[in-house]
Design an enzyme around this catalytic site. Structure first.
Site, mmCIF file in Angstrom:
data_model
loop_
_atom_site.group_PDB
_atom_site.id
_atom_site.type_symbol
_atom_site.label_atom_id
_atom_site.label_comp_id
_atom_site.label_asym_id
_atom_site.label_seq_id
_atom_site.Cartn_x
_atom_site.Cartn_y
_atom_site.Cartn_z
ATOM 1 N N LYS A 74 0.868 -1.179 0.000
ATOM 2 C CA LYS A 74 0.000 0.000 0.000
ATOM 3 C C LYS A 74 0.906 1.230 0.000
ATOM 4 O O LYS A 74 1.923 1.262 0.714
ATOM 5 C CB LYS A 74 -0.872 -0.031 1.261
ATOM 6 C CG LYS A 74 -1.857 1.124 1.375
ATOM 7 C CD LYS A 74 -2.757 0.930 2.602
ATOM 8 C CE LYS A 74 -3.785 2.037 2.738
ATOM 9 N NZ LYS A 74 -4.673 1.842 3.909
ATOM 10 N N SER B 118 -9.599 1.974 2.928
ATOM 11 C CA SER B 118 -8.698 2.713 2.072
ATOM 12 C C SER B 118 -7.701 1.845 1.306
ATOM 13 O O SER B 118 -7.077 2.330 0.369
ATOM 14 C CB SER B 118 -7.934 3.733 2.921
ATOM 15 O OG SER B 118 -7.134 3.082 3.887
ATOM 16 N N SER C 32 -9.878 -0.455 7.104
ATOM 17 C CA SER C 32 -9.300 -0.345 5.762
ATOM 18 C C SER C 32 -8.618 -1.581 5.203
ATOM 19 O O SER C 32 -8.231 -1.593 4.043
ATOM 20 C CB SER C 32 -8.306 0.810 5.718
ATOM 21 O OG SER C 32 -9.020 2.002 5.552
HETATM 22 N N1 GLN Z 1 -13.223 4.370 6.510
HETATM 23 C C1 GLN Z 1 -12.517 4.776 7.684
HETATM 24 C C2 GLN Z 1 -12.042 6.198 7.519
HETATM 25 O O1 GLN Z 1 -12.358 6.764 6.540
HETATM 26 C C3 GLN Z 1 -11.374 3.844 7.955
HETATM 27 C C4 GLN Z 1 -10.160 4.130 7.184
HETATM 28 C C5 GLN Z 1 -8.979 3.279 7.568
HETATM 29 O O2 GLN Z 1 -9.136 2.258 8.230
HETATM 30 N N2 GLN Z 1 -7.800 3.757 7.204
HETATM 31 O O3 GLN Z 1 -11.395 6.748 8.333
#
Ligand code: GLN
Length: 507
Positions: free
Chosen positions: A97, A172, A196
């Site tokens: 990532k 994400s 994410s």
């Molecule tokens: N969807 C959540 C956010 O927008 C989680 C994102 C994540 O786990 N990095 O913060």
């Protein structure tokens, strides 16, 4: 022999060690697949392309390659194999990532703010996986600074879901999930702050695990919300994830003060234990009205399968599940507003071109460099931390966070693992939720509680829902119980073939 991208990690590692295939051939194979699918790399300046709603049918998962470096690493693996010095995952490619810093590839965190940034060092997780013999084959698209649930908040553009390219891959870590689902790399890293790893894994029909907070070093993982951020593997099966997690976790006290003082572990050691008598807690709050019918059906069938394997279902309660949304969306932006203050146009990446003084340089750099969602969260975070509001928001949220963690401990007195859906719905259409920011936040309801409590949690493919899109079963374990969690998932995968369905094979 099956094609290289159809092999499990264990089979691939074995084929490499037996010299059935060389590390160079393996890397070339995956690079060719990944490059054939990469849409955005070829653009001279992807950040200016307005790539949302992207230009062609490829999924936009990869954002950078360094072929010369990848092949050099592969050659070194071949030399080790020839000398009989192969390490556990020698020569197996992995992609990261783009939030893990890497010295041989640019790192953008999906943000224009880090355009052109190349780190002078590698993240600990990247180094640990290299130490296990893995070959770095490139960087993967993600929501900007990991903020999002659909990968639409990326300066590189949205990642498309391989099962239906009109839909989101989740976020994400959307690039990681799509790349694994398409067989562009045998494994990928992801990060999970509030879901994410689990949510994109569930949207793309792959397996992913977020370990206990502190298991994997956060050093070199660009910080979003430091008290929640955790790295983890995304791959085709629980067994693959167990191998990867064993390589990537371990104490790193000098470089990450929140890294746990627990020795490196072999998370494959319990794979094979039978699960007779295992108590699976079913939180009633995870099966509330907001859960879409087809998702509920797939999850309930998966639970039946686990019962057939000898597990028993125990009704439990996690009464503050709904509160995890406001709590998370106070704490995460608060930490983000602090973490992102370092991007000021001086130290890293992007700087505005025209300004009359230092103040204007900061302002313009941050206005032009950050995307909408990131700016929104910086504003929310700054507000909740501001004088007079701190007690009302931040402190209050911290207290409820503790209660959420306590509720889990109460529940674990009566069960060994907890199971439920990963998300209320399957992957939605690209653009569908952009107009309603709250809808994106609400979709995180089932992943946030384990994040706030710092518990290990995973997503396992368990069927298909609306529009034949994949559904994930979420399993949450108690602290440091990753081995057990992975084994439950492994037993499920030995009995089912959801994780092996090829794209398009949803029936
Ligand atoms: N969807 C959540 C956010 O927008 C989680 C994102 C994540 O786990 N990095 O913060």
């Amino acid at each position: 022999m099956s094609e290289l991208h159809e092999l499990s990690l264990k089979e691939l590692a074995k084929a490499l060690q037996n010299k059935t295939v060389s590390a160079r051939e393996t890397s070339e194979h995956f690079l060719a697949r990944a490059k054939a699918h990469a849409s955005l790399i070829a653009a001279s300046n992807p950040f200016e392309q307005g790539s949302r709603g992207a230009q062609d049918a490829s999924c936009g998962a990869f954002v950078s390659f360094n072929e010369a470096y990848t092949l050099k690493q592969a050659d070194l693996s071949d030399q080790r194999i020839a000398k009989g010095q192969a390490r556990a995952l020698e020569g197996v490619p992995i992609a990261h990532k783009d939030i893990f810093v890497t010295k041989d590839f640019p790192t953008t965190a999906g943000s224009k703010m880090l355009e052109g940034y190349c780190s002078p060092f590698d993240a600990s997780v990247v180094t640990q996986l290299e130490d296990a013999g893995m070959v770095n084959m490139g960087k993967l698209n993600c929501d900007e600074f990991a903020m999002g649930s659909s990968n639409e908040n990326s300066a590189w553009g949205a990642v498309k879901n391989p099962w239906d390219t009109s839909r989101v891959a989740g976020g994400s870590s959307g690039g990681s999930a799509a790349a694994v689902a398409l067989g562009l790399c045998p494994a990928a890293t992801g990060t999970d702050t509030g879901g994410s790893i689990r949510q994109p894994a569930s949207f793309c029909g792959i397996t992913g695990i977020k370990p206990t907070y502190g298991r994997a070093s956060r050093y070199g993982m660009i910080a979003y919300a430091s008290s929640l951020d955790q790295a983890g593997p995304m791959a085709k099966s629980a067994e693959d994830c167990a191998m990867l997690l064993s390589a990537m976790c371990g104490p790193d006290p000098e470089r990450d003060s929140t890294s746990l003082d627990t020795p490196k572990e072999d998370f494959t050691r319990s794979l094979g234990d039978d699960i007779k008598g295992l108590r699976i807690g079913i939180p009633k709050e995870f099966f509330s009205d907001g859960l879409h019918a087809e998702v509920r059906q797939a999850v309930e069938l998966a639970l039946k399968e686990l019962v057939a394997l000898g597990a028993q279902l125990v009704p439990i309660e996690l009464p503050k599940t709904e509160l995890s949304i406001p709590v998370y969306y106070i704490l995460a932006p608060a930490e983000a507003s602090s973490n992102l203050s370092r991007f000021d146009g001086v130290k890293f990446g992007f700087r505005a071109k025209e300004f009359k003084d230092l103040d204007e340089m900061y302002r313009k750099t941050r206005t032009e460099g950050f995307g909408q969602e990131v700016k929104k969260r910086i504003m929310i975070g700054t507000y909740v931390l501001s004088h007079g509001y701190y007690d009302a928001y931040y402190l209050q949220a911290q207290k409820i966070r503790r209660m959420i963690a306590n509720d889990f401990q109460e529940a674990f007195k009566r069960c060994d693992v907890i199971a439920g859906p990963v998300t209320p719905q399957v992957a939605w259409k690209i653009g569908e939720q952009n107009t309603d920011p709250l809808a994106n936040y609400l979709a995180d309801i089932f992943t946030l509680p384990a994040s706030l409590a710092g518990l290990p949690a995973m997503s396992v493919p368990c069927g298909f829902g609306a529009a034949n899109m994949p559904v994930g079963l979420q399993m949450i374990g108690n602290y440091l119980k990753e081995s057990q969690l992975l084994n439950v998932a492994h037993q499920f995968q030995l009995a089912t073939d959801w994780h092996q369905r090829a794209l398009g094979e949803s029936q």
